[in-house]
Design a protein around this motif. Structure first.
Motif, PDB file in Angstrom:
ATOM      1  N   ASN A 128       0.817  -1.214   0.000  1.00  0.00           N
ATOM      2  CA  ASN A 128       0.000   0.000   0.000  1.00  0.00           C
ATOM      3  C   ASN A 128       0.850   1.263   0.000  1.00  0.00           C
ATOM      4  O   ASN A 128       1.955   1.273   0.534  1.00  0.00           O
ATOM      5  N   ASP A 129       0.292   2.327  -0.536  1.00  0.00           N
ATOM      6  CA  ASP A 129       0.931   3.645  -0.451  1.00  0.00           C
ATOM      7  C   ASP A 129       0.574   4.250   0.901  1.00  0.00           C
ATOM      8  O   ASP A 129      -0.494   3.979   1.453  1.00  0.00           O
ATOM      9  N   ILE A 130       1.466   5.063   1.419  1.00  0.00           N
ATOM     10  CA  ILE A 130       1.156   5.798   2.647  1.00  0.00           C
ATOM     11  C   ILE A 130       1.109   7.273   2.275  1.00  0.00           C
ATOM     12  O   ILE A 130       2.084   7.803   1.735  1.00  0.00           O
ATOM     13  N   VAL A 131      -0.024   7.925   2.556  1.00  0.00           N
ATOM     14  CA  VAL A 131      -0.122   9.352   2.265  1.00  0.00           C
ATOM     15  C   VAL A 131      -0.184  10.086   3.594  1.00  0.00           C
ATOM     16  O   VAL A 131      -1.067   9.861   4.404  1.00  0.00           O
ATOM     17  N   LEU A 132       0.766  10.963   3.803  1.00  0.00           N
ATOM     18  CA  LEU A 132       0.949  11.594   5.103  1.00  0.00           C
ATOM     19  C   LEU A 132       0.808  13.095   4.945  1.00  0.00           C
ATOM     20  O   LEU A 132       1.432  13.701   4.101  1.00  0.00           O
ATOM     21  N   ASP A 133      -0.033  13.740   5.767  1.00  0.00           N
ATOM     22  CA  ASP A 133      -0.182  15.192   5.720  1.00  0.00           C
ATOM     23  C   ASP A 133       1.005  15.837   6.403  1.00  0.00           C
ATOM     24  O   ASP A 133       1.262  15.575   7.574  1.00  0.00           O
ATOM     25  N   LEU A 134       1.695  16.685   5.677  1.00  0.00           N
ATOM     26  CA  LEU A 134       2.841  17.389   6.248  1.00  0.00           C
ATOM     27  C   LEU A 134       2.423  18.822   6.500  1.00  0.00           C
ATOM     28  O   LEU A 134       2.183  19.600   5.569  1.00  0.00           O
ATOM     29  N   GLU A 135       2.317  19.199   7.794  1.00  0.00           N
ATOM     30  CA  GLU A 135       1.878  20.553   8.113  1.00  0.00           C
ATOM     31  C   GLU A 135       3.048  21.518   7.969  1.00  0.00           C
ATOM     32  O   GLU A 135       4.108  21.300   8.541  1.00  0.00           O
ATOM     33  N   VAL A 136       2.839  22.586   7.226  1.00  0.00           N
ATOM     34  CA  VAL A 136       3.905  23.570   7.057  1.00  0.00           C
ATOM     35  C   VAL A 136       3.368  24.942   7.431  1.00  0.00           C
ATOM     36  O   VAL A 136       2.192  25.235   7.291  1.00  0.00           O
ATOM     37  N   THR A 137       4.272  25.801   7.924  1.00  0.00           N
ATOM     38  CA  THR A 137       3.864  27.142   8.309  1.00  0.00           C
ATOM     39  C   THR A 137       4.031  28.064   7.106  1.00  0.00           C
ATOM     40  O   THR A 137       4.748  27.749   6.160  1.00  0.00           O
ATOM     41  N   TYR A 218       4.824  15.165  -2.347  1.00  0.00           N
ATOM     42  CA  TYR A 218       6.231  14.814  -2.548  1.00  0.00           C
ATOM     43  C   TYR A 218       6.358  13.310  -2.321  1.00  0.00           C
ATOM     44  O   TYR A 218       6.311  12.853  -1.186  1.00  0.00           O
ATOM     45  N   PRO A 219       6.493  12.523  -3.402  1.00  0.00           N
ATOM     46  CA  PRO A 219       6.540  11.073  -3.229  1.00  0.00           C
ATOM     47  C   PRO A 219       7.945  10.539  -2.998  1.00  0.00           C
ATOM     48  O   PRO A 219       8.913  11.093  -3.517  1.00  0.00           O
ATOM     49  N   PHE A 220       8.022   9.491  -2.207  1.00  0.00           N
ATOM     50  CA  PHE A 220       9.267   8.757  -2.037  1.00  0.00           C
ATOM     51  C   PHE A 220       8.974   7.326  -2.483  1.00  0.00           C
ATOM     52  O   PHE A 220       8.234   6.600  -1.824  1.00  0.00           O
ATOM     53  N   ASP A 234       4.535   3.333  -2.134  1.00  0.00           N
ATOM     54  CA  ASP A 234       5.256   4.605  -2.005  1.00  0.00           C
ATOM     55  C   ASP A 234       4.820   5.359  -0.764  1.00  0.00           C
ATOM     56  O   ASP A 234       3.739   5.141  -0.236  1.00  0.00           O
ATOM     57  N   LEU A 235       5.678   6.277  -0.328  1.00  0.00           N
ATOM     58  CA  LEU A 235       5.353   7.176   0.775  1.00  0.00           C
ATOM     59  C   LEU A 235       5.170   8.544   0.157  1.00  0.00           C
ATOM     60  O   LEU A 235       6.052   9.040  -0.536  1.00  0.00           O
ATOM     61  N   ARG A 236       4.014   9.165   0.386  1.00  0.00           N
ATOM     62  CA  ARG A 236       3.786  10.476  -0.217  1.00  0.00           C
ATOM     63  C   ARG A 236       3.500  11.495   0.887  1.00  0.00           C
ATOM     64  O   ARG A 236       2.650  11.274   1.747  1.00  0.00           O
ATOM     65  N   PHE A 237       4.204  12.599   0.858  1.00  0.00           N
ATOM     66  CA  PHE A 237       3.962  13.689   1.788  1.00  0.00           C
ATOM     67  C   PHE A 237       3.050  14.682   1.099  1.00  0.00           C
ATOM     68  O   PHE A 237       3.371  15.198   0.034  1.00  0.00           O
ATOM     69  N   ARG A 238       1.916  14.964   1.739  1.00  0.00           N
ATOM     70  CA  ARG A 238       0.974  15.910   1.150  1.00  0.00           C
ATOM     71  C   ARG A 238       1.046  17.183   1.971  1.00  0.00           C
ATOM     72  O   ARG A 238       0.864  17.166   3.188  1.00  0.00           O
ATOM     73  N   ILE A 239       1.275  18.297   1.306  1.00  0.00           N
ATOM     74  CA  ILE A 239       1.467  19.567   2.004  1.00  0.00           C
ATOM     75  C   ILE A 239       0.145  20.097   2.531  1.00  0.00           C
ATOM     76  O   ILE A 239      -0.858  20.129   1.828  1.00  0.00           O
TER      77      ILE A 239
END
Lengths: 355, 223
Positions: A128-137, A218-220, A234-239
């Motif tokens: 499975n893909d992992i989609v992770l919310d990346l909190e940015v200021t 941003y996928p890894f 894949d690991l995906r960082f979602r902004i």
């Protein structure tokens, strides 16, 4: 005796100087194409750009590219480390302590993953893909930043023996007697080499690019969930851009509100707004400022994601704070006199118009 | 296209190799931080905290939370977040005694408990509640651990803030359609069944934040 040893000594000196000049060490700043005053962020950015271009897999059979790539790795390793950079600035490459802590492949692979195009092999089962919310200021959106994360995940390792894999249901026909058959369902598996899952860790780096927008990813590749019979997902960082207490983002523009006093609204004022990276934006106003008045400052918005040289605008909306205490008779007389030019208006009209 | 996939395989192999090398460099983060996404293992029963789009057939009827034996299941990831009104900045280590929310990554629902009976053991039901990471005050859990910060290798307790019950597993198993999964519930007394440890995950390291230095401190005029 003395003159001969002097000659020998001077020759040795000359030789040493020559050798030193040849092996004086590389100019790491030149290799990365950054000034000596470059920030760590600029160094990282420059490295990423060049690493992609010079990677040996992209320049097969080009020995010059190979050399440049290894120079690049050495340059990044030194300049990205505060201690090593200080030493290098003082003593040059030879002044550095012996031994490299990580191989260039190591440094490269932890950040370059995301640029690998996906291998569209549908026959291989995928985790499975992992989609992770990346909190940015908003500060990070303005100036950019790098986020380091540690990924701990199970990795398939060879183990002794075999295991069952590709299990499926099949129909088996068994003969009970002459002319009599029975069909039964059976679970049939293949034999595959045995694997076991072992937890491993690696550090990944996500770049928060300037001007990045909500929901950009941003996928890894391969850093998602493993699959015991196939490839990892894949690991995906979602902004996810967080709300800011002072600025509101709309596209590349920034909106903010300022409350001024009634006096300032009437006679003018001078003020500063501290921007997201600490620089001050200066305002001078010498006219009357109505409540709701807007001031546009071009170039003081956010950098555009596709071209960081283009910036949006900063729009400041003013509202006026009326005095809280009531005016006494003397003040009221004074007010009437001062603002004599503006007569009593008292215009009655429908302000809602259907809202 | 062939050369490209060959290149990819080469890169992937070199990456796998460097993976092994980087093992020796060790972990660079010892604490669990806000913004991290982790799997939680119940130490006694060796199952991971898990949720999915399957509702309880009794009790509250909300989304169920279970324990699974599988190591690789993306439905076992939980996001460590602060509570509403007390935002926890990305990369900040979680303190022992801090109140947090655990948000199920794939469904966006928060680990939740309330006064309903769990289906198998009649303990306190633990469910997944909310939308897009927002639920209510019953989503809050206190991390109980030994030192001052939640260390990754430490076994910790999760106490439900409102009911003061502890997240536990005692081994009861479900049948179809979630065959073999264990019941996760909350119990009033702590026991060996209440200890959890972070395992796989993506751990956020604290970043240097750009911007003006720590807001509006007093301006120095003596220099």
């Amino acid at each position: 005796m003395a003159p001969r040893s002097v000659n020998l000594w001077s020759v040795c000196c000359l030789l040493l100087c020559f050798v030193a000049a040849v092996f004086a060490g590389r100019d790491f700043y030149k290799i990365l194409g950054v000034p000596k005053t470059a920030s760590i962020k600029d160094i990282k950015k420059a490295y990423r750009k060049l690493a992609l271009q010079l990677h040996p897999d992209r320049n097969q059979g080009d020995p010059e590219a190979q050399d440049m790539f290894s120079d690049l790795g050495a340059a990044y390793e030194v300049l990205s480390d505060e201690e090593k950079r200080k030493q290098y600035d003082k003593f040059g490459e030879e002044g550095l302590k012996e031994g490299h802590s990580s191989s260039h492949d190591d440094i490269f692979s932890r950040i370059i993953f995301r640029f690998l195009p996906q291998n569209q092999d549908r026959n291989v089962p995928r985790g499975n893909d992992i989609v992770l919310d990346l909190e940015v200021t908003l500060e990070e959106v303005y100036s950019g930043n790098f986020v380091e994360v540690v990924r701990n995940k199970p990795v398939a390792k060879e183990a002794p023996g075999t295991r069952k894999c590709n299990c499926r249901q099949e129909m088996r026909t068994t003969q009970l007697g002459p002319g009599r058959f029975q069909m039964t369902q059976e679970v049939v598996c293949d034999q595959c080499p045995n694997v076991k899952l072992v937890n491993e860790e690696r550090t990944l780096e996500v770049e928060i690019e300037q001007g990045v927008r909500d929901d950009m990813e941003y996928p890894f590749i391969g850093e998602g969930e493993p699959h015991i019979d196939g490839e990892p997902g894949d690991l995906r960082f979602r902004i996810k851009v967080l709300k800011h207490p002072v600025f509101e983002r709309r596209g590349d523009d920034l909106y903010t509100n300022v409350t001024i006093s009634l006096v300032e609204a009437l006679v003018g004022f001078e003020m500063e707004i501290t921007h997201l990276d600490g620089h001050k934006v200066h305002f001078v106003r010498d006219k009357i400022t109505k409540p709701g008045a807007k001031l546009w400052k071009k170039g003081e918005g956010l950098p555009n994601f596709d071209n960081v040289n283009i910036r949006g605008s900063l729009i400041v909306t003013f509202d006026v704070d009326f005095p809280k205490d009531q005016l006494d008779e003397q003040q009221r007389a004074g007010m009437r006199e001062q603002l004599l030019k503006q007569e009593s208006i008292q215009k009655v009209y429908n302000g809602l118009q259907g809202y | 296209m062939d050369g490209r996939s060959c290149t990819l395989r080469l890169l992937r192999n070199s990456i796998l190799l460097s993976c092994l090398w980087s093992l020796s460099s060790g972990t660079e983060i010892s604490f669990v931080t806000c913004g991290s996404v982790v799997k939680l293992l119940n130490v006694k029963h060796n199952v991971r905290l898990h949720s999915h789009d399957v509702r309880y057939g009794s009790g509250s009827g909300q989304q169920s939370v279970t324990g699974v034996t599988a190591v690789e299941d993306s439905n076992s990831y939980w996001s460590v977040r602060g509570v509403r009104g007390a935002a926890c900045l990305r990369g900040t280590p979680v303190r022992c005694g801090q109140t947090i929310r655990l948000t199920h990554l794939n469904t966006g629902r928060n680990l939740h408990s309330h006064y309903f009976a769990s289906p198998l053991s009649s303990n306190q039901e633990v469910s997944a509640f909310g939308e897009n990471g927002e639920g209510d005050s019953l989503d809050e859990w206190t991390v109980l651990c030994g030192g001052s910060l939640w260390r990754r290798e430490e076994s910790v307790l999760f106490r439900h803030t409102t009911t003061e019950a502890l997240l536990s597993v005692t081994g009861e198993q479900y049948g179809r359609p979630i065959h073999g999964q264990r019941e996760v519930h909350a119990m009033s007394a702590a026991s060996q069944h209440s200890y959890w440890k972070v395992m796989e995950g993506i751990f956020m390291k604290p970043s240097d934040m750009p911007g003006p230095r720590n807001g509006n401190g007093p301006v120095h005029t003596e220099f």
